[in-house]
Design a protein around this motif. Structure first.
Motif, PDB file in Angstrom:
ATOM      1  N   ILE A   1       0.846  -1.194   0.000  1.00 57.44           N
ATOM      2  CA  ILE A   1       0.000   0.000   0.000  1.00 57.44           C
ATOM      3  C   ILE A   1       0.883   1.247   0.000  1.00 57.44           C
ATOM      4  O   ILE A   1       1.473   1.592   1.027  1.00 57.44           O
ATOM      5  CB  ILE A   1      -0.949   0.055   1.220  1.00 57.44           C
ATOM      6  CG1 ILE A   1      -1.724  -1.242   1.419  1.00 57.44           C
ATOM      7  CG2 ILE A   1      -1.939   1.215   1.074  1.00 57.44           C
ATOM      8  CD1 ILE A   1      -2.692  -1.218   2.601  1.00 57.44           C
ATOM      9  N   TYR A   2       0.981   1.893  -1.147  1.00 57.79           N
ATOM     10  CA  TYR A   2       1.672   3.174  -1.232  1.00 57.79           C
ATOM     11  C   TYR A   2       1.437   3.764  -2.631  1.00 57.79           C
ATOM     12  O   TYR A   2       1.126   3.017  -3.578  1.00 57.79           O
ATOM     13  CB  TYR A   2       3.169   3.025  -0.948  1.00 57.79           C
ATOM     14  CG  TYR A   2       3.951   2.188  -1.929  1.00 57.79           C
ATOM     15  CD1 TYR A   2       4.520   2.761  -3.073  1.00 57.79           C
ATOM     16  CD2 TYR A   2       4.164   0.832  -1.706  1.00 57.79           C
ATOM     17  CE1 TYR A   2       5.259   1.992  -3.968  1.00 57.79           C
ATOM     18  CE2 TYR A   2       4.903   0.056  -2.594  1.00 57.79           C
ATOM     19  CZ  TYR A   2       5.455   0.651  -3.717  1.00 57.79           C
ATOM     20  OH  TYR A   2       6.187  -0.113  -4.597  1.00 57.79           O
ATOM     21  N   PRO A   3       1.549   5.066  -2.797  1.00 57.91           N
ATOM     22  CA  PRO A   3       1.396   5.663  -4.120  1.00 57.91           C
ATOM     23  C   PRO A   3       2.475   5.133  -5.064  1.00 57.91           C
ATOM     24  O   PRO A   3       3.669   5.150  -4.736  1.00 57.91           O
ATOM     25  CB  PRO A   3       1.579   7.170  -3.859  1.00 57.91           C
ATOM     26  CG  PRO A   3       1.239   7.340  -2.414  1.00 57.91           C
ATOM     27  CD  PRO A   3       1.717   6.087  -1.746  1.00 57.91           C
ATOM     28  N   GLY A   4       2.065   4.606  -6.212  1.00 56.43           N
ATOM     29  CA  GLY A   4       3.008   4.026  -7.154  1.00 56.43           C
ATOM     30  C   GLY A   4       3.231   2.544  -6.952  1.00 56.43           C
ATOM     31  O   GLY A   4       4.068   1.934  -7.622  1.00 56.43           O
ATOM     32  N   ALA A   5       2.461   1.919  -6.059  1.00 54.66           N
ATOM     33  CA  ALA A   5       2.644   0.493  -5.755  1.00 54.66           C
ATOM     34  C   ALA A   5       2.392  -0.406  -6.961  1.00 54.66           C
ATOM     35  O   ALA A   5       2.830  -1.570  -6.969  1.00 54.66           O
ATOM     36  CB  ALA A   5       1.736   0.075  -4.602  1.00 54.66           C
ATOM     37  N   ILE A   6       1.738   0.103  -7.988  1.00 57.84           N
ATOM     38  CA  ILE A   6       1.478  -0.686  -9.188  1.00 57.84           C
ATOM     39  C   ILE A   6       2.767  -1.220  -9.810  1.00 57.84           C
ATOM     40  O   ILE A   6       2.777  -2.258 -10.479  1.00 57.84           O
ATOM     41  CB  ILE A   6       0.683   0.156 -10.222  1.00 57.84           C
ATOM     42  CG1 ILE A   6       0.099  -0.738 -11.322  1.00 57.84           C
ATOM     43  CG2 ILE A   6       1.526   1.277 -10.799  1.00 57.84           C
ATOM     44  CD1 ILE A   6      -0.863  -0.009 -12.246  1.00 57.84           C
ATOM     45  N   LEU A   7       3.880  -0.542  -9.534  1.00 58.06           N
ATOM     46  CA  LEU A   7       5.177  -0.979 -10.061  1.00 58.06           C
ATOM     47  C   LEU A   7       5.603  -2.330  -9.497  1.00 58.06           C
ATOM     48  O   LEU A   7       6.442  -3.018 -10.092  1.00 58.06           O
ATOM     49  CB  LEU A   7       6.250   0.080  -9.743  1.00 58.06           C
ATOM     50  CG  LEU A   7       6.060   1.453 -10.407  1.00 58.06           C
ATOM     51  CD1 LEU A   7       7.105   2.434  -9.912  1.00 58.06           C
ATOM     52  CD2 LEU A   7       6.125   1.325 -11.929  1.00 58.06           C
ATOM     53  N   GLU A   8       5.034  -2.715  -8.365  1.00 57.39           N
ATOM     54  CA  GLU A   8       5.359  -4.016  -7.771  1.00 57.39           C
ATOM     55  C   GLU A   8       4.965  -5.173  -8.694  1.00 57.39           C
ATOM     56  O   GLU A   8       5.553  -6.259  -8.625  1.00 57.39           O
ATOM     57  CB  GLU A   8       4.638  -4.195  -6.428  1.00 57.39           C
ATOM     58  CG  GLU A   8       5.012  -3.182  -5.357  1.00 57.39           C
ATOM     59  CD  GLU A   8       6.362  -3.464  -4.715  1.00 57.39           C
ATOM     60  OE1 GLU A   8       6.926  -4.551  -4.963  1.00 57.39           O
ATOM     61  OE2 GLU A   8       6.841  -2.594  -3.962  1.00 57.39           O
ATOM     62  N   LEU A   9       3.978  -4.948  -9.551  1.00 51.85           N
ATOM     63  CA  LEU A   9       3.456  -6.029 -10.385  1.00 51.85           C
ATOM     64  C   LEU A   9       4.530  -6.629 -11.286  1.00 51.85           C
ATOM     65  O   LEU A   9       4.564  -7.845 -11.505  1.00 51.85           O
ATOM     66  CB  LEU A   9       2.284  -5.516 -11.225  1.00 51.85           C
ATOM     67  CG  LEU A   9       1.535  -6.575 -12.044  1.00 51.85           C
ATOM     68  CD1 LEU A   9       0.952  -7.663 -11.139  1.00 51.85           C
ATOM     69  CD2 LEU A   9       0.423  -5.923 -12.867  1.00 51.85           C
ATOM     70  N   GLU A  10       5.413  -5.809 -11.807  1.00 52.15           N
ATOM     71  CA  GLU A  10       6.476  -6.312 -12.682  1.00 52.15           C
ATOM     72  C   GLU A  10       7.310  -7.380 -11.978  1.00 52.15           C
ATOM     73  O   GLU A  10       7.579  -8.451 -12.547  1.00 52.15           O
ATOM     74  CB  GLU A  10       7.377  -5.154 -13.115  1.00 52.15           C
ATOM     75  CG  GLU A  10       8.573  -5.604 -13.942  1.00 52.15           C
ATOM     76  CD  GLU A  10       9.572  -4.480 -14.227  1.00 52.15           C
ATOM     77  OE1 GLU A  10      10.574  -4.750 -14.936  1.00 52.15           O
ATOM     78  OE2 GLU A  10       9.367  -3.350 -13.742  1.00 52.15           O
TER      79      GLU A  10
END
Length: 376
Positions: free
Chosen positions: A6-15
């Motif tokens: 949970i944090y702004p920009g966490a979508i980058l974890e998906l890679e």
């Protein structure tokens, strides 16, 4: 155990998560418009080019069993071995249901074969685009079979990974943020007073209530980024709370108002929450439904009032004003909810949720409580 980011920009974890899984055939479950409107498509299209991605979005806002069967067909025809859900509660629930029924299910899902003993889940990664449903944290999912809403539950339905990026919620309208937040607010309160609450669930409930209550107005009115993050955290904690304690009377009624009055789920929940705050504040020994007794419920209501910065005597008035401040209309007459619509909605009540209520509630009580507010 769920891995949560949970944090702004966490979508980058998906890679990095996808790289570790070594899976290549992905079923991507999204809403019809949210995938693009929230910015996720732009942020992920480069990543998805490296995988075989089957995109499924052809289902209703309130999914039914026929929608689930369509998703299963997509899943099996494309040999999918991993599911990513990206959207609100409906998209996440749809992904859970596809996962639940993708093996061992006949050509129809009925009340008789609702339980799937062949359940063998594939990995499920979810990215909520709303702060409210809590579906990323729960072990159940809901769907309609014909006109009746059913819930399936299994410990393995909780997504393996939850990536909660508040940036995906920035593009929502103020109304969408308000009704999503109202759902999280109701979940935090209902799980707090639920007869199934535990010490653990009440810790989640209390933290969720304080975070959502204090920060939702800023999120709705000003789009404050820090407030978005705090509401997202609160909504996730509310999901963890209802995963244990479940919801109660406001949610029991909400399903009917969503179906028959066309209100978004969070708005439908907000419609009745003030009434039940008032009813519960007047609990007595004869109508107590919690084995832990009246004093236990009163203690919980004191904590709820503390989280809402008011007293138990002013709970209803305080939350009425709160909903007014975030532009959620809860007057049945202003909403043009007719007596016929009201009767249909109350007939659609979820009795399982109603039984979690700390005060004994009958359909007649609800009818008297709410119907008296209609001008007919």
């Amino acid at each position: 155990m769920q891995n949560t980011f949970i944090y702004p920009g966490a979508i980058l974890e998906l890679e990095f998560i996808l790289e570790k899984t070594k899976k290549k055939n992905i079923l991507l479950v999204t809403g019809k418009n949210s995938f693009e409107s929230c910015g996720a498509k732009r942020k992920l299209q480069w990543l998805f080019k490296q995988y075989n991605v089957t995109h499924f979005y052809d289902f209703q806002t309130n999914p039914d069993s026929l929608d689930v069967l369509k998703g299963i067909k997509f899943f099996n025809e494309n040999n999918c071995d991993l599911i990513i859900s990206l959207g609100g509660g409906s998209a996440i629930d749809m992904a859970k249901l596809i996962n639940y029924y993708q093996k061992g299910t006949s050509n129809a899902i009925t009340e008789k074969n609702l339980i799937n003993s062949w359940f063998e889940p594939v990995m499920h990664i979810c990215l909520p685009t709303t702060a409210g449903s809590g579906s990323e944290a729960t072990h159940f999912a809901v769907m309609y079979i014909a006109d009746t809403k059913f819930s399936v539950a299994h410990a393995k339905l909780i997504p393996n990974v939850a990536i909660i990026d508040p940036e995906l919620q920035y593009s929502q309208t103020p109304y969408q943020k308000a009704v999503s937040g109202a759902d999280a607010l109701a979940q935090s309160i209902e799980s707090f007073w639920s007869v199934q609450s535990t010490g653990e669930s009440r810790i989640y409930s209390e933290k969720a209530l304080k975070l959502v209550w204090a920060n939702l107005p800023d999120t709705v009115q000003r789009g404050n980024e820090l407030s978005h993050l705090k509401v997202a955290i609160g909504a996730h904690l509310a999901g963890k709370a209802i995963n244990i304690a479940k919801t109660t009377a406001p949610h029991a009624l909400a399903y009917g108002f969503t179906k028959h009055a066309g209100l978004p789920h969070g708005h439908a929940v907000a419609l009745t929450l003030p009434y039940f705050l008032n009813v519960h504040s007047q609990i007595h020994y004869e109508n107590c439904n919690d084995n832990r007794g009246v004093e236990h419920v009163k203690m919980i209501l004191n904590k709820v009032a503390n989280g809402m910065n008011c007293t138990t005597d002013t709970l209803e008035k305080t939350i009425n004003q709160y909903f007014k401040n975030i532009n959620i209309e809860i007057d049945l007459n202003v909403l043009n909810i007719s007596s016929e619509t009201f009767e249909k909605a109350t007939k659609n009540i979820n009795y399982e949720r109603l039984m979690n209520n700390p005060v004994k509630i009958s359909v007649n009580t609800i009818f008297e409580l709410l119907f008296s507010n209609l001008k007919i």
